[in-house]
Design a protein around this motif. Structure first.
Motif, mmCIF file in Angstrom:
data_model
loop_
_atom_site.group_PDB
_atom_site.id
_atom_site.type_symbol
_atom_site.label_atom_id
_atom_site.label_comp_id
_atom_site.label_asym_id
_atom_site.label_seq_id
_atom_site.Cartn_x
_atom_site.Cartn_y
_atom_site.Cartn_z
ATOM 1 N N UNK A 33 0.856 -1.186 0.000
ATOM 2 C CA UNK A 33 0.000 0.000 0.000
ATOM 3 C C UNK A 33 0.893 1.238 0.000
ATOM 4 N N UNK A 34 0.286 2.412 -0.148
ATOM 5 C CA UNK A 34 1.048 3.667 -0.168
ATOM 6 C C UNK A 34 1.878 3.851 1.098
ATOM 7 N N UNK A 35 1.382 3.360 2.242
ATOM 8 C CA UNK A 35 2.103 3.548 3.505
ATOM 9 C C UNK A 35 3.193 2.498 3.726
ATOM 10 N N UNK A 36 3.374 1.564 2.768
ATOM 11 C CA UNK A 36 4.424 0.561 2.871
ATOM 12 C C UNK A 36 3.972 -0.741 3.499
ATOM 13 N N UNK A 37 2.753 -0.811 3.976
ATOM 14 C CA UNK A 37 2.252 -2.061 4.559
ATOM 15 C C UNK A 37 1.842 -3.018 3.434
ATOM 16 N N UNK A 38 1.784 -4.302 3.768
ATOM 17 C CA UNK A 38 1.450 -5.318 2.776
ATOM 18 C C UNK A 38 -0.039 -5.242 2.441
ATOM 19 N N UNK A 39 -0.344 -5.185 1.160
ATOM 20 C CA UNK A 39 -1.730 -5.080 0.702
ATOM 21 C C UNK A 39 -2.521 -6.341 1.028
ATOM 22 N N UNK A 40 -1.961 -7.496 0.750
ATOM 23 C CA UNK A 40 -2.639 -8.774 0.994
ATOM 24 C C UNK A 40 -1.787 -9.591 1.951
ATOM 25 N N UNK A 41 -2.259 -9.796 3.203
ATOM 26 C CA UNK A 41 -1.449 -10.527 4.185
ATOM 27 C C UNK A 41 -1.120 -11.951 3.751
#
Length: 121
Positions: A33-41
């Motif tokens: 995602x834009x914030x650097x977190x994983x989009x799909x766990x």
């Protein structure tokens, strides 16, 4: 070979048509995602160590910096030709980091990131 008469009588705009109804829609593939977190766990991320991820990021930044210097040089007339890789940094570094150093690479326009990863200066 085409005759001169054929070439003069052919209008390329009659040969090429854009038909939006037949053009496939392509979805953007994104792991983060834009914030650097994983989009799909549940997504399977490439098996890289934090140091490898950092090195790849550093090379992407280096490529961006190299593009700025080379484009400025080209616009000042110091070099005759240069095409930037703006927006394509991750494609180059990601693919280059995924192949073996002994693998053959046939880099072309805008693929200087692969050569940079391989050690070209």
């Amino acid at each position: 070979p085409a005759s001169d008469e054929f070439i003069r009588s052919t209008n390329i705009s009659n040969c090429v048509r854009y038909a939006p109804e037949v053009v496939a829609e392509y979805k953007v593939f994104s792991l983060l995602k834009q914030d650097g977190s994983v989009r799909d766990p549940d997504a399977e991320l490439p098996n890289k160590t934090p140091d490898e991820w950092r090195t790849m990021y550093e090379f992407m930044v280096r490529l961006k910096e190299m593009d700025e210097v080379m484009l400025a040089s080209q616009r000042q007339g110091r070099i005759s030709f240069y095409m930037t890789a703006t927006g394509e940094e991750a494609i180059h570094i990601g693919s280059a980091s995924s192949i073996e150093m002994g693998d053959t690479v046939l880099a072309q326009y805008r693929e200087q990131g692969v050569l940079l990863w391989r050690g070209a200066a």
